[in-house]
Write a protein that holds these residues in place. Sequence first.
Motif, PDB file in Angstrom:
ATOM      1  N   LEU A   1      27.917  35.607  47.697  1.00 53.23           N
ATOM      2  CA  LEU A   1      28.734  35.775  46.492  1.00 53.23           C
ATOM      3  C   LEU A   1      29.832  36.796  46.749  1.00 53.23           C
ATOM      4  O   LEU A   1      29.590  37.823  47.406  1.00 53.23           O
ATOM      5  CB  LEU A   1      27.878  36.262  45.316  1.00 53.23           C
ATOM      6  CG  LEU A   1      26.987  35.225  44.617  1.00 53.23           C
ATOM      7  CD1 LEU A   1      26.024  35.946  43.688  1.00 53.23           C
ATOM      8  CD2 LEU A   1      27.829  34.220  43.829  1.00 53.23           C
ATOM      9  N   GLU A   2      31.002  36.517  46.222  1.00 53.81           N
ATOM     10  CA  GLU A   2      32.086  37.500  46.326  1.00 53.81           C
ATOM     11  C   GLU A   2      32.021  38.446  45.128  1.00 53.81           C
ATOM     12  O   GLU A   2      31.421  38.115  44.091  1.00 53.81           O
ATOM     13  CB  GLU A   2      33.437  36.777  46.375  1.00 53.81           C
ATOM     14  CG  GLU A   2      33.620  36.016  47.662  1.00 53.81           C
ATOM     15  CD  GLU A   2      35.038  35.484  47.804  1.00 53.81           C
ATOM     16  OE1 GLU A   2      35.859  35.727  46.877  1.00 53.81           O
ATOM     17  OE2 GLU A   2      35.316  34.845  48.819  1.00 53.81           O
ATOM     18  N   TYR A   3      32.664  39.573  45.316  1.00 54.06           N
ATOM     19  CA  TYR A   3      32.648  40.616  44.274  1.00 54.06           C
ATOM     20  C   TYR A   3      33.093  40.058  42.923  1.00 54.06           C
ATOM     21  O   TYR A   3      32.436  40.263  41.900  1.00 54.06           O
ATOM     22  CB  TYR A   3      33.557  41.783  44.698  1.00 54.06           C
ATOM     23  CG  TYR A   3      33.749  42.824  43.605  1.00 54.06           C
ATOM     24  CD1 TYR A   3      32.828  43.841  43.420  1.00 54.06           C
ATOM     25  CD2 TYR A   3      34.855  42.761  42.747  1.00 54.06           C
ATOM     26  CE1 TYR A   3      32.992  44.765  42.410  1.00 54.06           C
ATOM     27  CE2 TYR A   3      35.025  43.680  41.726  1.00 54.06           C
ATOM     28  CZ  TYR A   3      34.091  44.693  41.563  1.00 54.06           C
ATOM     29  OH  TYR A   3      34.248  45.611  40.551  1.00 54.06           O
ATOM     30  N   LYS A   4      34.202  39.275  42.951  1.00 50.83           N
ATOM     31  CA  LYS A   4      34.763  38.757  41.694  1.00 50.83           C
ATOM     32  C   LYS A   4      33.776  37.837  40.990  1.00 50.83           C
ATOM     33  O   LYS A   4      33.665  37.829  39.765  1.00 50.83           O
ATOM     34  CB  LYS A   4      36.075  38.005  41.971  1.00 50.83           C
ATOM     35  CG  LYS A   4      37.215  38.922  42.414  1.00 50.83           C
ATOM     36  CD  LYS A   4      38.415  38.121  42.880  1.00 50.83           C
ATOM     37  CE  LYS A   4      39.476  39.048  43.466  1.00 50.83           C
ATOM     38  NZ  LYS A   4      40.584  38.286  44.064  1.00 50.83           N
ATOM     39  N   GLU A   5      33.053  37.044  41.801  1.00 51.37           N
ATOM     40  CA  GLU A   5      32.073  36.118  41.223  1.00 51.37           C
ATOM     41  C   GLU A   5      30.943  36.880  40.531  1.00 51.37           C
ATOM     42  O   GLU A   5      30.468  36.482  39.466  1.00 51.37           O
ATOM     43  CB  GLU A   5      31.494  35.212  42.324  1.00 51.37           C
ATOM     44  CG  GLU A   5      32.510  34.245  42.913  1.00 51.37           C
ATOM     45  CD  GLU A   5      31.924  33.464  44.075  1.00 51.37           C
ATOM     46  OE1 GLU A   5      31.676  32.250  43.900  1.00 51.37           O
ATOM     47  OE2 GLU A   5      31.669  34.080  45.139  1.00 51.37           O
ATOM     48  N   ILE A   6      30.500  37.972  41.156  1.00 55.72           N
ATOM     49  CA  ILE A   6      29.413  38.784  40.591  1.00 55.72           C
ATOM     50  C   ILE A   6      29.848  39.356  39.245  1.00 55.72           C
ATOM     51  O   ILE A   6      29.116  39.308  38.259  1.00 55.72           O
ATOM     52  CB  ILE A   6      29.002  39.910  41.564  1.00 55.72           C
ATOM     53  CG1 ILE A   6      28.380  39.306  42.823  1.00 55.72           C
ATOM     54  CG2 ILE A   6      28.032  40.895  40.896  1.00 55.72           C
ATOM     55  CD1 ILE A   6      28.113  40.295  43.938  1.00 55.72           C
ATOM     56  N   VAL A   7      31.077  39.886  39.200  1.00 56.23           N
ATOM     57  CA  VAL A   7      31.611  40.465  37.959  1.00 56.23           C
ATOM     58  C   VAL A   7      31.651  39.412  36.865  1.00 56.23           C
ATOM     59  O   VAL A   7      31.241  39.654  35.722  1.00 56.23           O
ATOM     60  CB  VAL A   7      33.018  41.075  38.189  1.00 56.23           C
ATOM     61  CG1 VAL A   7      33.660  41.481  36.880  1.00 56.23           C
ATOM     62  CG2 VAL A   7      32.945  42.268  39.137  1.00 56.23           C
ATOM     63  N   GLU A   8      32.153  38.204  37.216  1.00 52.44           N
ATOM     64  CA  GLU A   8      32.283  37.137  36.215  1.00 52.44           C
ATOM     65  C   GLU A   8      30.913  36.693  35.691  1.00 52.44           C
ATOM     66  O   GLU A   8      30.711  36.507  34.493  1.00 52.44           O
ATOM     67  CB  GLU A   8      33.008  35.928  36.834  1.00 52.44           C
ATOM     68  CG  GLU A   8      34.509  36.144  36.948  1.00 52.44           C
ATOM     69  CD  GLU A   8      35.169  35.058  37.801  1.00 52.44           C
ATOM     70  OE1 GLU A   8      34.509  34.014  38.048  1.00 52.44           O
ATOM     71  OE2 GLU A   8      36.323  35.261  38.224  1.00 52.44           O
ATOM     72  N   GLN A   9      29.960  36.509  36.623  1.00 52.72           N
ATOM     73  CA  GLN A   9      28.649  35.995  36.217  1.00 52.72           C
ATOM     74  C   GLN A   9      27.855  37.004  35.378  1.00 52.72           C
ATOM     75  O   GLN A   9      27.097  36.628  34.494  1.00 52.72           O
ATOM     76  CB  GLN A   9      27.830  35.588  37.451  1.00 52.72           C
ATOM     77  CG  GLN A   9      28.395  34.330  38.108  1.00 52.72           C
ATOM     78  CD  GLN A   9      27.462  33.777  39.158  1.00 52.72           C
ATOM     79  OE1 GLN A   9      26.261  33.669  38.921  1.00 52.72           O
ATOM     80  NE2 GLN A   9      28.015  33.405  40.311  1.00 52.72           N
TER      81      GLN A   9
END
Length: 731
Positions: free
Chosen positions: A582-590
């Motif tokens: 997972l990329e950082y941005k994906e973690i933030v969004e989820q």
Amino acid sequence: MEPGKVMGLDEGWALMEVGVTKLTRILEGKKEAPFDSESYMRLYTTIYNMCTQKPPNDYSQELYDRYQKVFKDYLTKTALPCLREKHAVFLLRELVVRWSNHKIMVRWLSRFFYYLDRYFIARRSLAPLSDVAMTCFRDLVYKELHSTAKDVVIELIQEEREGGQIDRALLKNVLDIYVETGTDQYKNDFETLMLKDSTSYYSRKAASWIQEDSCPEYMQKAEECLRKEKERVAHYLHSTTEAGLVKIVQTELLVKVAKQLLDKEHSGCRALLRDDKVEDLSRMYRLYQPIAKGLEPVAEVFKQHVTAEGNALIKQAEDAATSGGVQDQVLVTQIMELHDKYMDYVTKSFQSHTLFHKALKEAFEVFCNKNVAGSSSAELLATFCDNLLKKGGIEKLSEEAVERTLENVVKLLAYISDKDLFAEFYRKKQARRLLFDRSGGEEHESSLLTKLKQQLGGQFTSKMEGMVTDMTLAKDSQLQFETYLNDSVATKPGIDMTVTVLTTGFWPSYKTSDLNLPSEMINCIQVFKAFYEGKTKHRRLMWIYSLGTCNVLGRFSAKPIELVLSTYQAAVLLLFNNTERLEYKEIVEQLNLSHEDVVRVLHSLSCAKYKVLKKEPMSKTISHNDAFEFNSNFTDRMRRIKVPLPPMDERKKVVEDVDKDRRYAIDAALVRIMKSRKVLPHQQLVSECVELLSKMFRPDIKMIKKRIEDLISRDYLERDTDNPNTFKYVA
């Protein structure tokens, strides 16, 4: 004497002279038979007859004059010649003998002349016979010899002061003559001159001793001098002399040399405090306590010494902080030990005198309000309490030691000006202890709160007590929840779940977030919500995920490891159940978390001690371009590990919260004062506000001025149109 026969003056006096001669021979120690009752009655009757004859044969006045002449003749012809040939101590002895003889003679002649005293003198308002005799002695003997006798007595007193042995009984008898001769004779003819001589004597002694002796040696001599002077009064001086004599010794030996004595380099008051010379300090207190303002310099030195000791501890802690962090526990413990030590001095050596209690208080207020390596004393004391009351802190101490330490905490808090700041830090730390099951026991938590409540009132501890009560209620609620789950009808959460229900008003304000929970957790929340709504409809649940903890099983290649995580950490790791990377941005969004929270969580999982996640690129910081993978190769010798989050600096938020509360407190105080006073000048309003609030914190004058302006703008107060420095309350 035949009845009706008149007795002439010469005839009658001839009979009286026989009696007088007999009396004087007895007094001079010559061979003479004592008076028998027959001779006594004959003399008494002679006087009686001569006084009761009808005029012109009533010789009362003549007998009154001849009575006086008897004494004058005896004193000038017999007593004075003997006295004039004596000197020094022999003069004193002779004087005592002559005074004794004089009193015997007065006693006997008063009996013979009793009728004269009883009737003639009373009718004519003349001086009584005893006064006539006393006047004769005073005018003829005392006036001539009192000065010489006084010199001899003073010499003997000086001799005794220098260690010589003197006849104290003789001095007592001599000084009784001064006292008995007349009201002011002792004071004017002896005491004043003796005190003047004593002043010179002790002035000389002080000048010599202050140079030669150490402070303890000097004080021992001064105490001995005071004791001996009081003893002197008890043995031979008149009781009225004591006050003047004691004052002279105090003035010459203690007051005039006080600064020199207290400041002696190696033995003065500071040295005695430094070397724990308890006995000498007690003596210093005893000597200076009876003197007006005598203890003030001692108390000042005590205050300076304690302040210096406290400042040294603060400096030591500062130095330790630069080389490896502030030793909170050590510093607070040292200050407590310092307080115990010097409170012992106050109660024992200084007899709990208010001056020394005040000095100790002022000294502790100086260094107990200093910051150490950026931490305020309020924070340090709150941290000390936290470490003491945590599991592991309490167990190391006995029950008695814990109670004593808690009492010392409250004592130290009395010296800290920002008590509200302590309360806020303490509450934050208490909340963490209670919520994360780190408290060493409710008993000790409650014990400290009881002590704080006694010292600072119920308002100070109400929220803290509310938190303790909340935890008890939460445990009951959890038991009810477990019973509810065991009911076959209830929906099961799927995983073990414990919920702590708290009352918002008691606890610190915590950050809330709309975290997108994993599906497993959503189910749990819904189950608990259904249970809670069945209990009450009047309360709304607000979930604080930042305080949650989760036990998650990590299935790593080497072995499975149970991870103890925060809810945020668990939520991040559970994302990797469905994907490898997972990329950082994906973690933030989820997760729907703030950048700050996500950075802290990812740092703890990939950059700290336990690297459960692999980060690309490898570094010690988290950035927006990072990518993360589950680290299947992670292992640890333990089967269960706690993955800590980086600590947050809560200090700034605590200070901000306290500042906000202070603004409200100042507003309330100003309105309360103005409501009762109606009109007040600016200076008085500020000083009354400071006084009202100083129990909890030391208000900043600038802040008070700002709050006054704010209250004016909100129409609570208004300025007087004639005097802008005076405020009026707007009802």
